[in-house]
Design an enzyme around this catalytic site. Structure first.
Site, short mmCIF file in Angstrom:
data_model
loop_
_atom_site.label_atom_id
_atom_site.label_comp_id
_atom_site.label_asym_id
_atom_site.label_seq_id
_atom_site.Cartn_x
_atom_site.Cartn_y
_atom_site.Cartn_z
N GLY A 14 0.81 -1.22 0.00
CA GLY A 14 0.00 0.00 0.00
C GLY A 14 0.84 1.26 0.00
CB ALA A 15 4.44 1.68 -0.62
CG ASP A 63 -4.82 -6.77 -7.84
OD1 ASP A 63 -5.10 -6.43 -6.68
OD2 ASP A 63 -5.68 -6.89 -8.74
CB SER A 144 -9.40 -0.55 10.41
OG SER A 144 -10.43 0.42 10.46
CE1 TYR A 156 -10.60 -1.47 5.27
CE2 TYR A 156 -11.70 -0.47 7.15
CZ TYR A 156 -10.58 -0.60 6.34
OH TYR A 156 -9.46 0.13 6.62
#
Length: 253
Positions: A14-15, A63, A144, A156
């Site tokens: 996710g950079a 991906d 999260s 999520y």
């Protein structure tokens, strides 16, 4: 280059933006070589340039929705760059709409693949390399606060809760090899994903009222989360493993 992470290599997923970019820049600033993984090649190039260019690391366009391909990518990376001492599983994705009622299985499967399965694959491949080469590595998974809220988006929330379980079980398996595995748990953070979900103008008010509200009444910046990730990779955190460290300004108590 000098720094606490000099002569070490960090892989950050996710950079291309947000927390992943801030984490990558933090590792590079402390002397690490960085391997930047994301599906967004243009964003990766911007991150690498900000980190110091090709001399500071490399980009890998892949991906995370395809865990089988990620396994191949991880094995190829070890062949190409040698040992990877730090793994930061930062990438996250959620569909909209996202609910249990009326769920779309393909969206659910993609959310699980990006947020849980591919991180587990990376832990498997890189963790085994850490064991084989006695690296005393560090792994940090970004979860999260959605994992702790009933009002959170369904797939999520489930995926990010799964990330916490993955952290605990991986810490249990890898601890005897002197490998620490922890989670960082952000709340409302000013990332491109949050802006897409809530709108740039509403983020500040969300921090003060409603399910995203926190005790400090302010939005986290990506650097706030990255700083904790970096601490969990520093020698000073050697006795911390299997933990979930919250950076939500008290949103979760």
């Amino acid at each position: 280059m000098t720094g606490v992470f000099a002569n070490k290599t960090a892989l950050i997923t996710g950079a291309a933006s947000g927390i992943g970019r801030a984490t990558a820049l933090g590792f590079a600033a402390e002397g690490a070589q960085v391997v930047l993984l994301d599906v967004d090649e243009a964003g990766l190039r911007e991150t690498l340039a900000a980190a110091g260019g090709d001399s500071r690391g490399r980009i890998v366009t892949a991906d995370l929705a395809d865990p089988a391909a990620i396994r191949i990518v991880a094995c190829d990376l070890l062949e190409a760059v040698g040992d990877i001492h730090f793994l930061a599983n930062v990438a996250g994705w959620r569909p909209r709409p996202d609910a249990v009622l009326g769920m779309e299985e393909r969206h659910w499967a993609t959310t699980m693949a990006i947020n849980v399965t591919s991180p587990a694959v990376l832990i498997d491949v890189l963790g085994q390399n850490m064991i084989d080469h006695e690296l005393s590595g560090r792994i940090v998974n970004v979860s999260s606060s959605s994992a702790f809220r009933s009002s959170a988006p369904a797939s999520y929330a489930c995926a990010k809760a799964g990330m916490l379980a993955l952290t605990r079980t991986a810490a249990s398996e890898l601890g005897k090899f002197d490998i620490n595995v922890n989670s960082v748990v952000p709340g409302l953070t000013r990332t491109p994903m949050a802006i897409r979900s809530h709108g740039a103008d509403r983020i500040m008010e969300l921090a003060k009222d409603g399910p995203f509200a926190n005790l400090l009444g302010r939005v986290s910046e990506p650097e706030d989360v990255a700083a904790v990730t970096l601490f969990l990779c520093r020698p000073e955190s050697r006795q911390i493993t299997g933990q979930a460290i919250h950076t939500s300004a008290g949103q979760v108590l």
